[in-house]
Design a protein around this motif. Structure first.
Motif, short mmCIF file in Angstrom:
data_model
loop_
_atom_site.label_atom_id
_atom_site.label_comp_id
_atom_site.label_asym_id
_atom_site.label_seq_id
_atom_site.Cartn_x
_atom_site.Cartn_y
_atom_site.Cartn_z
N ALA A 84 -0.20 -7.60 -5.22
CA ALA A 84 -1.39 -7.66 -6.06
C ALA A 84 -1.65 -6.29 -6.68
CB ALA A 84 -2.59 -8.11 -5.23
N LEU A 133 -4.47 2.92 -2.09
CA LEU A 133 -2.99 2.97 -2.09
C LEU A 133 -2.33 1.75 -2.73
CD1 LEU A 133 -2.40 4.33 1.57
CD2 LEU A 133 -2.75 5.65 -0.53
N ARG A 155 6.42 -12.76 4.87
CA ARG A 155 6.94 -11.89 5.93
C ARG A 155 8.46 -11.92 6.07
NH1 ARG A 155 2.20 -11.27 10.16
NH2 ARG A 155 0.53 -11.29 8.61
N TRP A 211 -3.13 -20.19 7.55
CA TRP A 211 -3.00 -18.92 8.25
C TRP A 211 -4.35 -18.28 8.52
CZ3 TRP A 211 -5.21 -14.80 5.95
CH2 TRP A 211 -5.32 -14.80 4.55
N SER A 270 0.82 -1.23 0.00
CA SER A 270 0.00 0.00 0.00
C SER A 270 0.84 1.27 0.00
CB SER A 270 -0.95 -0.02 1.21
OG SER A 270 -1.67 -1.24 1.25
N ARG A 286 -10.34 1.35 7.57
CA ARG A 286 -11.04 0.14 7.13
C ARG A 286 -12.47 0.51 6.83
NH1 ARG A 286 -9.76 -5.49 9.48
NH2 ARG A 286 -7.53 -5.31 9.85
N TYR A 343 -8.74 -1.69 -2.25
CA TYR A 343 -7.95 -1.13 -1.14
C TYR A 343 -7.22 0.11 -1.65
CZ TYR A 343 -8.38 -6.00 0.50
OH TYR A 343 -8.84 -7.24 0.87
N TYR A 384 1.52 -1.88 5.89
CA TYR A 384 0.67 -1.20 4.91
C TYR A 384 0.76 0.31 5.03
CZ TYR A 384 -1.43 -5.86 5.07
OH TYR A 384 -1.63 -7.20 5.07
N GLY A 385 1.01 0.96 3.90
CA GLY A 385 1.05 2.41 3.88
C GLY A 385 2.32 2.97 4.50
N TYR A 402 -10.81 -13.30 -3.85
CA TYR A 402 -11.08 -12.21 -4.79
C TYR A 402 -11.89 -12.71 -5.99
CZ TYR A 402 -8.03 -9.83 -1.56
OH TYR A 402 -7.50 -9.31 -0.41
P1 NAD Z 1 -5.41 -6.32 7.54
O1 NAD Z 1 -6.68 -7.06 7.70
O2 NAD Z 1 -4.78 -5.65 8.69
O3 NAD Z 1 -5.54 -5.27 6.36
C1 NAD Z 1 -6.19 -5.65 5.18
C2 NAD Z 1 -5.83 -4.69 4.10
O4 NAD Z 1 -6.16 -3.35 4.46
C3 NAD Z 1 -4.38 -4.64 3.76
O5 NAD Z 1 -4.05 -5.63 2.83
C4 NAD Z 1 -4.21 -3.25 3.18
O6 NAD Z 1 -4.54 -3.26 1.82
C5 NAD Z 1 -5.21 -2.45 3.92
N1 NAD Z 1 -4.61 -1.67 5.01
C6 NAD Z 1 -4.61 -1.98 6.32
N2 NAD Z 1 -3.99 -1.01 7.02
C7 NAD Z 1 -3.60 -0.09 6.14
C8 NAD Z 1 -2.91 1.16 6.24
N3 NAD Z 1 -2.50 1.65 7.42
N4 NAD Z 1 -2.66 1.85 5.12
C9 NAD Z 1 -3.08 1.38 3.92
N5 NAD Z 1 -3.74 0.22 3.76
C10 NAD Z 1 -4.00 -0.50 4.85
O7 NAD Z 1 -4.34 -7.27 6.85
P2 NAD Z 1 -3.59 -8.54 7.39
O8 NAD Z 1 -4.19 -9.04 8.68
O9 NAD Z 1 -2.15 -8.26 7.32
O10 NAD Z 1 -3.97 -9.48 6.22
C11 NAD Z 1 -4.82 -10.55 6.37
C12 NAD Z 1 -4.36 -11.60 5.39
O11 NAD Z 1 -4.78 -11.24 4.08
C13 NAD Z 1 -2.86 -11.73 5.33
O12 NAD Z 1 -2.43 -12.87 6.03
C14 NAD Z 1 -2.52 -11.80 3.87
O13 NAD Z 1 -1.94 -13.04 3.50
C15 NAD Z 1 -3.81 -11.62 3.16
N6 NAD Z 1 -3.69 -10.59 2.17
C16 NAD Z 1 -3.91 -10.92 0.91
C17 NAD Z 1 -3.78 -9.97 -0.05
C18 NAD Z 1 -4.00 -10.37 -1.46
O14 NAD Z 1 -4.37 -11.50 -1.76
N7 NAD Z 1 -3.80 -9.49 -2.38
C19 NAD Z 1 -3.45 -8.67 0.29
C20 NAD Z 1 -3.26 -8.36 1.61
C21 NAD Z 1 -3.38 -9.32 2.55
#
Ligand code: NAD
Length: 364
Positions: free
Chosen positions: A58, A70, A324, A275, A28, A143, A68, A351-352, A187
């Motif tokens: 992605a 950013l 990670r 996971w 992001s 969110r 999402y 993220y971000g 997705y």
């Molecule tokens: P999360 O639930 O904390 O956040 C989900 C999404 O919100 C992030 O992927 C991001 O796009 C966005 N986000 C959250 N905080 C942000 C911030 N401060 N600034 C900008 N964007 C922000 O994510 P998590 O618990 O780390 O992820 C859950 C699972 O989802 C992970 O284990 C990962 O494998 C999976 N995931 C998959 C994809 C994908 O398939 N493209 C992308 C992200 C995460």
């Protein structure tokens, strides 16, 4: 140890220096407005070029496919030019890179959609246990719930297929070695595959062949543009997050593997379910999948050097993707080779944000 991780493997016509894959990781940090990859993104990926293959975060194939804020895109000239800088930097360090093509389907919110339209999905079923990420009208990142989607019309599906093909063409122009079609993690394409989210009554819903049709058309269209030897697909059998319900996901994976052989798909990337609370993949399933699919298989989900070697030793996969560990260790290949300690990833900077927690982890 056997150290198979550090031996080369060939995907399509491209030979990777080792079997350590950098997993696709949403960070992001695309520039705004326009969701364009930046010089900082190029530095980050180039730092990690000793991976056998880097799979990009992605990347949205259209604004409709965005869920999402950013996250980067690959549907404008500026985005393509930004990615070219990234790939050039990775190639200059001897690395290889695949662009992950993303359409989130219903995992989105009207605030990230053009003109505030509803997100699209196979069927008008809202993902109520998941969330999107938006910049609120007052500028605050937050969110947000996934908005109720509308069901795609049958007549719209050729347009979605064409969007994937156009994104793949842009990826090739930017210099990527491969594209990876993201058909995992809840997705759009997995929403079509899964029994719970796909309630369609046209030829894209119902039995397994019908639910797989959109993905297979996407693969054929992308392969026709760029060559099947440059196409990978990510699947997540037994995945349960993002409101995915699917009582046929292992059988579907076996069916798809056979279709991927027919299409000549170069690699299959499995995102393991554990996971997110899904049932772990069984050894029998892994053995069957290896028998069924003729291309390179990589798997991803919580591996370290030892568990990766152990999995490779079973002969059920050809490469292992690490997420990670690559965030926190750009020199992960060298660290695993030397058996040294690892930096710990800092979740607060996933993220971000800026360089902090992105390009500034210490190296050996
Ligand atoms: P999360 O639930 O904390 O956040 C989900 C999404 O919100 C992030 O992927 C991001 O796009 C966005 N986000 C959250 N905080 C942000 C911030 N401060 N600034 C900008 N964007 C922000 O994510 P998590 O618990 O780390 O992820 C859950 C699972 O989802 C992970 O284990 C990962 O494998 C999976 N995931 C998959 C994809 C994908 O398939 N493209 C992308 C992200 C995460």
């Amino acid at each position: 140890s056997a150290d198979k991780l550090f031996t080369p493997v060939t995907i399509g016509k491209t030979t990777l220096a080792n079997r350590m894959i950098m997993a696709p990781l949403t960070r992001s940090r695309a520039s705004q407005p326009g969701d364009v990859p930046t010089e900082m993104n190029a530095i980050y990926y180039a730092q990690r070029a000793s991976a056998g293959l880097i799979i990009s975060e992605a990347t949205n194939i259209t604004n409709q496919g965005k869920g999402y804020s950013l996250t980067p895109g690959i549907y404008t000239d500026a985005q393509e030019a930004g990615w070219k800088k990234v790939v050039d930097a990775v190639h200059a360090k001897g690395g290889k890179m695949s662009l992950q093509l993303w359409h989130v389907g219903r995992i989105s919110n009207r605030l990230v959609q053009e003109n505030g339209v509803a997100p699209v999905a196979p069927s008008a079923i809202q993902a109520v246990k998941s969330s999107s990420f938006v910049i609120l009208p007052d500028g605050t990142p937050s969110r947000a719930p996934c908005d109720a989607p509308r069901a795609l019309e049958t007549a719209e599906l050729p347009g979605i297929v064409a969007d994937y093909a156009a994104a793949a063409e842009r990826a090739m122009r930017a210099g990527f070695d491969f594209v990876e079609i993201h058909s995992a993690n809840g997705y759009l394409l997995q929403q079509f595959l899964a029994t719970g989210s796909n309630q369609r009554t046209d030829q894209y819903g119902g039995n397994m062949q019908n639910r797989a049709r959109l993905l297979l058309e996407v693969i054929d269209a992308v392969a026709a543009k760029i060559g099947a030897d440059k196409v990978g697909v990510r699947l997540s059998p037994n995945f349960v997050a993002h409101d995915i319900v699917d009582d046929e996901s292992e059988a579907m994976t076996m069916y798809l593997a056979e279709e991927f052989n027919r299409a000549g798909v170069a690699y299959l990337h499995i995102a393991e379910p554990d996971w997110a609370g899904g049932q772990p993949l069984s050894d029998a399933f892994r053995v069957d999948l290896r028998k069924q699919y003729q291309g390179v298989i990589m798997t991803c989900g919580g591996y370290d050097a030892q568990t990766a070697e152990a999995r490779l030793a079973t002969g059920t996969v050809d490469a292992i993707a690490f997420g990670r560990p690559f965030i926190a260790n750009s020199d992960l290949v060298a660290r695993y080779q030397q058996g040294t300690t690892l930096n710990t990833p800092d979740q607060a900077t996933f993220y971000g944000g800026d360089e902090v927690g992105y390009t500034d982890y210490p190296v050996l």
